[in-house]
Each structure stands twice: as C-alpha cells, then as structure tokens.
Design a protein around this motif. Structure first.
Motif, PDB file in Angstrom:
ATOM      1  N   UNK A   1      -7.005 -10.446   5.469  1.00  0.00           N
ATOM      2  CA  UNK A   1      -6.013 -10.028   4.476  1.00  0.00           C
ATOM      3  C   UNK A   1      -6.039 -11.013   3.324  1.00  0.00           C
ATOM      4  N   UNK A   2      -5.758 -10.497   2.140  1.00  0.00           N
ATOM      5  CA  UNK A   2      -5.553 -11.391   1.007  1.00  0.00           C
ATOM      6  C   UNK A   2      -4.605 -10.759   0.007  1.00  0.00           C
TER       7      UNK A   2
ATOM      8  N   UNK B   1      -3.888  -6.868   0.576  1.00  0.00           N
ATOM      9  CA  UNK B   1      -4.909  -5.903   0.946  1.00  0.00           C
ATOM     10  C   UNK B   1      -5.539  -6.311   2.269  1.00  0.00           C
ATOM     11  N   UNK B   2      -5.683  -5.337   3.170  1.00  0.00           N
ATOM     12  CA  UNK B   2      -6.351  -5.572   4.439  1.00  0.00           C
ATOM     13  C   UNK B   2      -7.844  -5.319   4.271  1.00  0.00           C
ATOM     14  N   UNK B   3      -8.633  -6.116   4.971  1.00  0.00           N
ATOM     15  CA  UNK B   3     -10.088  -6.016   4.929  1.00  0.00           C
ATOM     16  C   UNK B   3     -10.643  -6.238   6.324  1.00  0.00           C
ATOM     17  N   UNK B   4     -11.853  -5.778   6.520  1.00  0.00           N
ATOM     18  CA  UNK B   4     -12.709  -6.160   7.647  1.00  0.00           C
ATOM     19  C   UNK B   4     -12.119  -5.879   9.018  1.00  0.00           C
ATOM     20  N   UNK B   5     -11.379  -4.741   9.144  1.00  0.00           N
ATOM     21  CA  UNK B   5     -10.951  -4.326  10.476  1.00  0.00           C
ATOM     22  C   UNK B   5     -12.155  -3.706  11.167  1.00  0.00           C
ATOM     23  N   UNK B   6     -12.678  -4.407  12.143  1.00  0.00           N
ATOM     24  CA  UNK B   6     -13.806  -3.931  12.944  1.00  0.00           C
ATOM     25  C   UNK B   6     -13.513  -4.241  14.398  1.00  0.00           C
ATOM     26  N   UNK B   7     -13.939  -3.329  15.267  1.00  0.00           N
ATOM     27  CA  UNK B   7     -13.764  -3.496  16.698  1.00  0.00           C
ATOM     28  C   UNK B   7     -14.956  -2.851  17.382  1.00  0.00           C
ATOM     29  N   UNK B   8     -15.531  -3.561  18.331  1.00  0.00           N
ATOM     30  CA  UNK B   8     -16.649  -2.983  19.072  1.00  0.00           C
ATOM     31  C   UNK B   8     -16.225  -1.650  19.686  1.00  0.00           C
TER      32      UNK B   8
ATOM     33  N   UNK C   1      -2.103  -2.465   1.240  1.00  0.00           N
ATOM     34  CA  UNK C   1      -3.068  -1.414   0.939  1.00  0.00           C
ATOM     35  C   UNK C   1      -4.408  -1.780   1.548  1.00  0.00           C
ATOM     36  N   UNK C   2      -5.266  -0.782   1.682  1.00  0.00           N
ATOM     37  CA  UNK C   2      -6.608  -1.001   2.211  1.00  0.00           C
ATOM     38  C   UNK C   2      -7.485   0.157   1.793  1.00  0.00           C
TER      39      UNK C   2
END
Length: 170
Positions: A72-73, A81-88, A117-118
């Motif tokens: 987030x930043x 802003x949310x970023x880089x939501x990744x999950x295997x 926001x994202x």
C-alpha cells in the motif's frame, strides 16, 4: 497451517517477484519484470512501499517461501492505493487474501486515510469477488501499454470509523 502476515521491506522484493512469477505462469502471462514490476525493481531509496508513505506485507509457508503479498502507498492526502495482492493458487479461498487486504486497510486507517483504491487485471476474477465482498466498487477501466495487453478495473472503497460511520472527507 497458519500463515502469519509479516511486514516486509525492499529486501523481500526478490521473493515477492518469484511469487508474482508463479502467478503470471498460472495465467499464461508474458514474464517481463522490467516492464511490469518497476516498483519492486527500484533502488531501496525509491521503494514506494516504505514508511511513512507506504508499507508491504508478506506471508511465508513452513519452508520460508513467500506465498502471499500486498502493498500500500499513499497517493494523496486521504487516499491509499493497494498494490501487489498475490497469493499462490493452492491457498486461495481460505481467507488469506482477505487477511492481507485487511492488514493494508488497517495500515491505511492508522495513517489517516479514508479512501482506498486499487487497479486489478480484468483476468483476476477471484480477486474481484474478494474486493466486492469487502465493499469495493468497480469504478473505471483502463488499458495499459504493456507486453500483456493488460486491461484493468479500478476498485474504490470509503473507509469507515470504528462505529461504522463514513470517515469525514478532508
């Protein structure tokens, strides 16, 4: 197995990049990190997810492999802003993505934000269902000029205070 969420800094970027690589492979995306992961390939002094303007979190499995991430930043006074939501893939549907998002939202609240926001690739349908369950509303669409011909949806959400009331606009 529980997956603790831990704060992560610039030094975790190689592990997060490997996670993203696995997800890109899953979706059949072209792997071009120099084009698509500039935020994670920056020098430490330019890393956008560092205090006080941002943060990043990861989940590791029992072997120490990063299996989940979010960042987030702050992009303006009231907005994060949310970023880089990744999950295997094998871990999706277990509430872990929700926990990652809630961690970032808590950070946003603690840092005075009242709006999140994202942007999310249109092909990430599971993530979109998660965002919508968490109260995010799809508000826009954009096309990126990248190697994967990415089209993204924008999602937004107002944060509420502890009483469930909308936070005041600044």
């Amino acid at each position: 197995m529980t997956f603790p969420i831990e704060p992560a800094g610039h030094d975790a970027c190689p592990d997060v990049i490997e996670l993203i690589h696995r997800v890109y492979d899953e979706y059949g995306f072209i792997w071009d990190p120099e084009d698509e992961l500039r935020d994670l390939l920056t020098q430490e002094h330019a890393f956008p997810y560092r205090a006080p303007i941002g943060a990043m979190w990861i989940m590791r499995d029992e072997s120490g492999t990063v299996v989940g991430s979010i960042a987030a930043n702050r992009i303006d006074g009231p907005t994060v802003e949310l970023h880089r939501l990744y999950l295997d893939a094998h871990l999706r549907g277990q509430g872990l993505g929700r926990r990652l998002v809630e961690t970032a939202v808590e950070w946003a609240r603690d840092h005075g934000a009242w709006r999140i926001e994202l942007w999310s690739d249109t092909r990430f349908a599971d993530a979109h269902r998660l965002y919508e369950r968490l109260g995010y509303v799809k508000s826009a669409r954009r096309t990126l000029d990248d190697v994967n011909d990415t089209v993204e949806f924008k999602y937004e959400r107002k944060l509420t205070d502890s009483d469930g009331q909308d936070s005041p606009e600044h």
